[in-house]
Structures are given as C-alpha cells and as structure tokens.
Design a protein around this motif. Structure first.
Motif, PDB file in Angstrom:
ATOM      1  N   GLU A  43       0.770  -1.213  -0.108  1.00 30.77           N
ATOM      2  CA  GLU A  43       0.066  -0.084  -0.128  1.00 30.77           C
ATOM      3  C   GLU A  43       0.863   1.240  -0.046  1.00 30.77           C
ATOM      4  OE1 GLU A  43      -2.508  -0.243   3.293  1.00 30.77           O
ATOM      5  OE2 GLU A  43      -3.644  -2.114   2.709  1.00 30.77           O
ATOM      6  N   PHE A  44       2.195   1.046  -0.327  1.00 27.17           N
ATOM      7  CA  PHE A  44       2.947   2.239  -0.273  1.00 27.17           C
ATOM      8  C   PHE A  44       2.766   3.177  -1.453  1.00 27.17           C
ATOM      9  CE2 PHE A  44       7.185   4.616  -0.303  1.00 27.17           C
ATOM     10  CZ  PHE A  44       7.280   4.926   1.088  1.00 27.17           C
ATOM     11  N   GLY A  45       2.598   4.393  -1.085  1.00 22.70           N
ATOM     12  CA  GLY A  45       2.179   5.323  -2.332  1.00 22.70           C
ATOM     13  C   GLY A  45       3.087   6.331  -2.151  1.00 22.70           C
ATOM     14  N   ARG A 133       6.696   2.908   6.893  1.00 24.66           N
ATOM     15  CA  ARG A 133       7.126   2.192   5.665  1.00 24.66           C
ATOM     16  C   ARG A 133       7.015   0.633   5.823  1.00 24.66           C
ATOM     17  NH1 ARG A 133      12.037  -0.428   4.434  1.00 24.66           N
ATOM     18  NH2 ARG A 133      12.426   0.095   1.866  1.00 24.66           N
ATOM     19  N   VAL A 134       7.164   0.018   6.917  1.00 26.96           N
ATOM     20  CA  VAL A 134       6.958  -1.188   7.075  1.00 26.96           C
ATOM     21  C   VAL A 134       5.726  -1.749   6.928  1.00 26.96           C
ATOM     22  CG1 VAL A 134       7.071  -3.307   8.646  1.00 26.96           C
ATOM     23  CG2 VAL A 134       8.992  -1.618   8.383  1.00 26.96           C
ATOM     24  N   LYS A 135       4.695  -1.147   7.705  1.00 30.17           N
ATOM     25  CA  LYS A 135       3.048  -1.439   7.668  1.00 30.17           C
ATOM     26  C   LYS A 135       2.826  -1.433   6.270  1.00 30.17           C
ATOM     27  CE  LYS A 135       2.063  -0.088  12.472  1.00 30.17           C
ATOM     28  NZ  LYS A 135       1.620   0.946  13.046  1.00 30.17           N
ATOM     29  N   ALA A 136       3.031  -0.186   5.597  1.00 35.24           N
ATOM     30  CA  ALA A 136       2.634   0.078   3.976  1.00 35.24           C
ATOM     31  C   ALA A 136       3.251  -0.990   2.994  1.00 35.24           C
ATOM     32  CB  ALA A 136       3.075   1.408   3.590  1.00 35.24           C
ATOM     33  N   ILE A 137       4.396  -1.413   3.226  1.00 37.50           N
ATOM     34  CA  ILE A 137       4.877  -2.196   2.201  1.00 37.50           C
ATOM     35  C   ILE A 137       4.842  -3.790   2.405  1.00 37.50           C
ATOM     36  CG2 ILE A 137       7.326  -3.145   1.064  1.00 37.50           C
ATOM     37  CD1 ILE A 137       8.397  -0.049   1.904  1.00 37.50           C
ATOM     38  N   ARG A 138       4.891  -4.263   3.855  1.00 38.02           N
ATOM     39  CA  ARG A 138       4.944  -5.612   3.831  1.00 38.02           C
ATOM     40  C   ARG A 138       3.545  -5.919   4.623  1.00 38.02           C
ATOM     41  NH1 ARG A 138       9.708  -7.806   2.630  1.00 38.02           N
ATOM     42  NH2 ARG A 138      11.456  -6.397   2.410  1.00 38.02           N
ATOM     43  N   ILE A 240      13.628  -6.691  10.933  1.00 36.04           N
ATOM     44  CA  ILE A 240      13.914  -6.921  12.364  1.00 36.04           C
ATOM     45  C   ILE A 240      14.821  -5.533  12.699  1.00 36.04           C
ATOM     46  CG2 ILE A 240      15.159  -8.393  13.911  1.00 36.04           C
ATOM     47  CD1 ILE A 240      12.387  -9.613  13.129  1.00 36.04           C
ATOM     48  N   SER A 241      15.615  -5.239  11.786  1.00 27.77           N
ATOM     49  CA  SER A 241      16.750  -4.125  12.033  1.00 27.77           C
ATOM     50  C   SER A 241      15.788  -2.970  12.343  1.00 27.77           C
ATOM     51  CB  SER A 241      17.617  -3.945  11.208  1.00 27.77           C
ATOM     52  OG  SER A 241      17.202  -3.785   9.768  1.00 27.77           O
ATOM     53  N   VAL A 242      14.414  -2.704  11.504  1.00 31.89           N
ATOM     54  CA  VAL A 242      13.636  -1.785  11.679  1.00 31.89           C
ATOM     55  C   VAL A 242      13.017  -1.600  12.890  1.00 31.89           C
ATOM     56  CG1 VAL A 242      11.641  -0.365  10.721  1.00 31.89           C
ATOM     57  CG2 VAL A 242      13.668  -1.240   9.131  1.00 31.89           C
ATOM     58  N   LEU A 243      12.534  -2.764  13.144  1.00 38.08           N
ATOM     59  CA  LEU A 243      11.540  -2.859  14.528  1.00 38.08           C
ATOM     60  C   LEU A 243      12.444  -2.676  15.693  1.00 38.08           C
ATOM     61  CD1 LEU A 243       9.199  -5.817  13.269  1.00 38.08           C
ATOM     62  CD2 LEU A 243       8.722  -3.319  13.190  1.00 38.08           C
ATOM     63  N   MET A 244      13.841  -3.112  15.631  1.00 33.12           N
ATOM     64  CA  MET A 244      14.456  -2.986  16.705  1.00 33.12           C
ATOM     65  C   MET A 244      14.844  -1.387  16.709  1.00 33.12           C
ATOM     66  SD  MET A 244      17.396  -6.114  16.154  1.00 33.12           S
ATOM     67  CE  MET A 244      18.400  -5.205  17.520  1.00 33.12           C
TER      68      MET A 244
END
Length: 363
Positions: A43-45, A133-138, A240-244
């Motif tokens: 959903e990344f726009g 970004r993570v939520k929109a992409i994955r 994982i690196s983003v969520l950390m």
C-alpha cells in the motif's frame, strides 16, 4: 556583545544555516529518490514516500549539523578575510582566543539545538517513519513490550525475546491461527537464523500442536521436538533491524534504561555504551568544526581560493562522519573503552585544529 562581535556572529549564523538548509535539501532529495522505488509495493504510495522523507529530516539535520558548521564557518571566515575584515579586527586588538571563543558561542547554539533535537524529536520521528514504511509495504505490524518484540505476520503472532544487531533471533515463539482465528499450534525455538527471503533456520524447536476441538469436550494436544526446522515467514533481517530500536536513534533515557536491562542480564553492552557517550559528544562536534575552520580564515588569499576551501571543508566533513562511524564499529569489535571510542574522532580533529592554529600563529 560588541558591534563587531554581533556582526561576525550574524555572518556565521547565516552561513551555517544556509549550508545546513542546502545539505538537508540535498540529502532529502536523495532519500526521496530512494523512497520512490518502494511506490507500488503493498500500500506504499507517493504520499507515503513524502511522509517518510519528511519524518527522517530531523535525523538528517542532527547528522549534518557538524558538517554544516564546518562548511558554513569556512565560507563566513573566507568572506570576512576576502574583504580584509579579519585583518582589521586583528589589527584593532582582537586576539585569536577572543575570535575562537566567539565562534564557540555561535557553534554552541547549534550544539544545544542538536542535543535537544536528538533527544526529543529524532527518536519518535525515526520510529514513526520506519513503522509506517514497514506497515505500508509488507503489512507486518509490530510492538515492543517488556516480554520482547511482538510481530504480526499473516495469521501468526511472533514473540521475539531478543534480537541481535545482525538480526539473529533469540528465544522465538510463534502462535499460529487458522482462518477461523483458532489456535493451531505454538512453536518455540532457541534461535532463528535468516537463510533466504521467506526462510529462517530455527534450532531446538518445541512445537505444541492443538487438534481441532469441534465436537469434542476438550481439544487434544501433543508436543513435537526437532533439533532444526526451516520456518517460512515474511520477516526479513531488514524488518527486524527496523523494528529494533537502533542505539544511535535512542534517547538518553531509553539508552540508560536498556543498559540497565543488559547489565542485569549479563549481556554485552559495548555498542549501547558507545551510543550513550556519542549522545553527549556528537553535538559538541560543531565546536570542533568551527575551530578547524578558523585557521583557513587567517591564511585566505585575496586572489581567490574560496571554492577550493569549501571543497576541502566538504571532504573534511565527510571524513569526520566516516571516522565517527569507524571508531564506533572498531570499539565494539575490539572492546575498546566506550568513552574513548565515542570521543576519539572529535579529539583528533580538535588536536588538528589546535595544531593548525599554532602553525598559523607562528607564521
């Protein structure tokens, strides 16, 4: 402040702010180009791309503050020298020490601003940008609790007790649900290692499987044990690196709290201790940069050379940024004292500035 001090401070402030704005705009443009590559994934726009870049701008300002102080001071001092204003000031009795203290006063404002920015704005902005970004992409969402990191991955909920900086998962637990939101099994593993996109290698796996309980008084369950197991998941080391929470993006309060947790559990703390000391010393790098720029103001030639000095300032600033990261990594690898690893780059550049000032004064 005296009239000439106000004049120099105004010129220095204007130059540093102008350079900072230019650098932030340049890096923001590069970030936008990089972010536009993700448009269309999930959903990344385009709106997400601009929001992502905007949320990362405070972090860019924090990182570029010392470089902007160096280049801005070089430009301002070169302009003053080109019009012989520094010569007039020195002839009227202004010493190098007085001029250096004046530069420190101006740079101190930027150091204070960087400290406040790094503590109050950068950590939440970076976290919001990466989570968006993570939520929109994955379509993977996560939240940190005292029990560890919780991640929703499709029909599964994953609990990661701890994760190392290289995205190695420790004490992993997976709760798998079916289409009717019934729990199918609970899987625990001592460690998870990333193999390839979509595949993790789990070790010491214990899986509790629940049989469908429809039409039964009680569901049946049994336990399966495996030394190794390949686990399919949308999680990647990038996620994982983003969520950390990266140590460099933590606030001082968060770093101290997490360090206490590591000390209590007898875990390695070098990287977080270096990040803690860097939080104190990195904003002070603006003072070192203006001290490094001062000798160039004394040696400026009226025939030109401003462009060459600005180019040299850019190279020195980039070198400082690279050296700062290099000493942090070497400190972790070789277990150097955290204070020395964080302070070494600024100390080296300060010694270089003092040496250059001594050489100019000798001439």
């Amino acid at each position: 402040m005296k009239i000439h001090e106000k004049y120099i401070a105004r010129e220095l402030l204007a130059a540093i702010l102008l350079v900072l704005a230019a650098l932030v705009a340049l890096y923001g443009f590069f970030d936008l180009i990089e972010s536009l590559k993700d448009v269309g994934r999930g959903e990344f726009g385009v709106g997400h791309a601009f929001a992502y870049v905007g949320l990362r701008l405070p972090g860019r300002i924090y990182e570029l503050m010392p470089i902007a102080a160096l280049i801005g001071a070089l430009y301002a001092l070169s302009s003053l020298a080109r019009h012989s204003e520094i010569t007039v000031l020195r002839a009227s009795g202004m010493t190098t020490r007085q001029l250096l203290l004046l530069l420190f006063k101006v740079a101190g404002l930027f150091a204070l601003g960087a400290l406040l920015l790094g503590e109050s704005v950068v950590p939440p902005a970076e976290r919001t940008a990466q989570e968006m970004r993570v939520k929109a992409i994955r379509n993977v969402v996560a939240k940190e609790f005292r029990s560890g990191l919780w991640v929703k991955d499709g029909r599964s909920f994953v609990n990661i007790r701890s994760a190392t900086p290289d995205a190695r998962l420790e004490q992993l637990r997976v709760y798998q649900f079916d289409e009717q939101n019934r729990l199918q099994f609970v899987m625990e593993a001592r460690e998870g290692v990333f193999l390839e996109p979509g595949v993790w290698q789990l070790t010491e796996v214990v899986r509790t499987v629940l049989e469908d309980a429809r039409g039964q008084a009680q569901p049946r369950a049994w336990v399966e044990r495996e030394a190794e197991l390949r686990w399919s998941s949308a999680l990647t080391p990038e996620i994982i690196s983003v969520l950390m929470v990266a140590p460099e993006r933590m606030s001082l309060v968060s770093l101290v709290t997490y360090l206490r947790h590591l000390w209590t559990n007898n875990q390695k703390t070098e990287r977080y201790e270096i990040a803690l000391w860097k939080k104190f010393f990195y904003p002070m790098a603006a003072l070192v940069m203006v001290a490094l720029a001062l000798p160039f103001g004394y040696t400026h030639s009226r025939m030109g050379g401003v462009s060459l000095q600005i180019f040299g300032g850019v190279m020195v600033g980039v070198f400082f940024h690279m050296l700062n990261g290099l000493f942090s990594s070497l400190g972790v690898i070789h277990s150097w004292p955290p204070l020395a690893s964080a302070l070494a780059p600024s100390a080296l550049f300060l010694l270089a500035a003092l040496g250059m000032l001594w050489w100019v004064e000798r001439r």
